[in-house]
Write an enzyme that holds these catalytic residues in place. Structure first.
Site, mmCIF file in Angstrom:
data_model
loop_
_atom_site.group_PDB
_atom_site.id
_atom_site.type_symbol
_atom_site.label_atom_id
_atom_site.label_comp_id
_atom_site.label_asym_id
_atom_site.label_seq_id
_atom_site.Cartn_x
_atom_site.Cartn_y
_atom_site.Cartn_z
ATOM 1 N N THR A 104 0.690 -11.513 30.976
ATOM 2 C CA THR A 104 1.570 -12.670 30.994
ATOM 3 C C THR A 104 1.957 -12.950 32.439
ATOM 4 O O THR A 104 2.333 -12.039 33.174
ATOM 5 C CB THR A 104 2.809 -12.462 30.091
ATOM 6 O OG1 THR A 104 3.618 -13.635 30.115
ATOM 7 C CG2 THR A 104 3.633 -11.256 30.483
ATOM 8 N N HIS A 156 4.779 4.154 24.360
ATOM 9 C CA HIS A 156 4.600 5.569 24.654
ATOM 10 C C HIS A 156 4.101 6.388 23.467
ATOM 11 O O HIS A 156 3.862 7.584 23.615
ATOM 12 C CB HIS A 156 5.896 6.164 25.211
ATOM 13 C CG HIS A 156 6.077 5.867 26.654
ATOM 14 N ND1 HIS A 156 5.634 6.700 27.656
ATOM 15 C CD2 HIS A 156 6.609 4.795 27.282
ATOM 16 C CE1 HIS A 156 5.909 6.181 28.823
ATOM 17 N NE2 HIS A 156 6.496 5.013 28.631
#
Length: 183
Positions: A104, A156
């Site tokens: 982005t 994560h």
């Protein structure tokens, strides 16, 4: 890159080079080319990159398939096509699915840096800011340099911080040595 290009062909943007660098970094650190599923972490053989496109109906992230196998001009053509069809509301559902990372870019709006939210099921999103002239040290001397800030957010569960750091180092190496993006 654009100077010798055909006037009818796609113009290569900085964003196209950055998307291509994502594929190069994924090739160097394949542990980043994953998604999290309830059953297991899924790895991919090709790098499919979602590119954020602003439309009148909101943000969409069409996916450029197998970026690693494409030339930069082919990436530019595919991004331009997907963006045009996204703005026209003509994307197919399968063009919005897949990939392990999104890019982005708010640089064209003057935003220097920002943190972006990961688009599930992707494992990461790269937020790209504006290129700015800033003082930098080069060979011991202070000079004006072109500085680009990116922020990588990772899930994560499938990607730990060390893998993300290795990926960012590979990405930075490619961006700082752009001829490697073209190789």
């Amino acid at each position: 890159l654009n100077a010798g290009a055909s006037p009818d062909g796609p113009r290569v943007s900085l964003n196209d080079l950055l998307v291509k660098a994502v594929a190069g970094a994924h090739a160097r650190v394949p542990e980043m080319n994953v998604v999290w599923t309830p059953e297991a972490t899924r790895s991919f053989a090709t790098t499919d990159v979602a590119v954020a496109v602003a439309t009148d109906r909101g943000l969409v992230t069409p996916v450029v398939r197998d970026v690693g196998s494409l030339s930069v001009s082919a990436v530019a053509a595919r991004v331009a096509d997907l963006a045009a069809r996204a703005r026209a509301g003509r994307l197919k559902q399968d063009e919005l699915e897949g990939g392990s990372i999104s890019v982005t870019n708010l640089g064209m709006h003057g935003v220097e840096e920002f943190a972006a939210i990961i688009n599930p099921p992707h494992a990461a999103i790269l937020a790209v800011g504006a290129v700015r002239e800033e003082p930098v040290v080069e060979d011991g001397a202070l000079v004006v340099g072109q500085v680009l800030r990116v922020t990588l957010s990772v899930d994560h569960r499938p990607v730990d911080g060390v893998v993300a750091a290795r990926w960012l180092a590979a990405y930075r190496d490619l961006v700082e040595n752009p001829v490697r993006i073209l190789a």
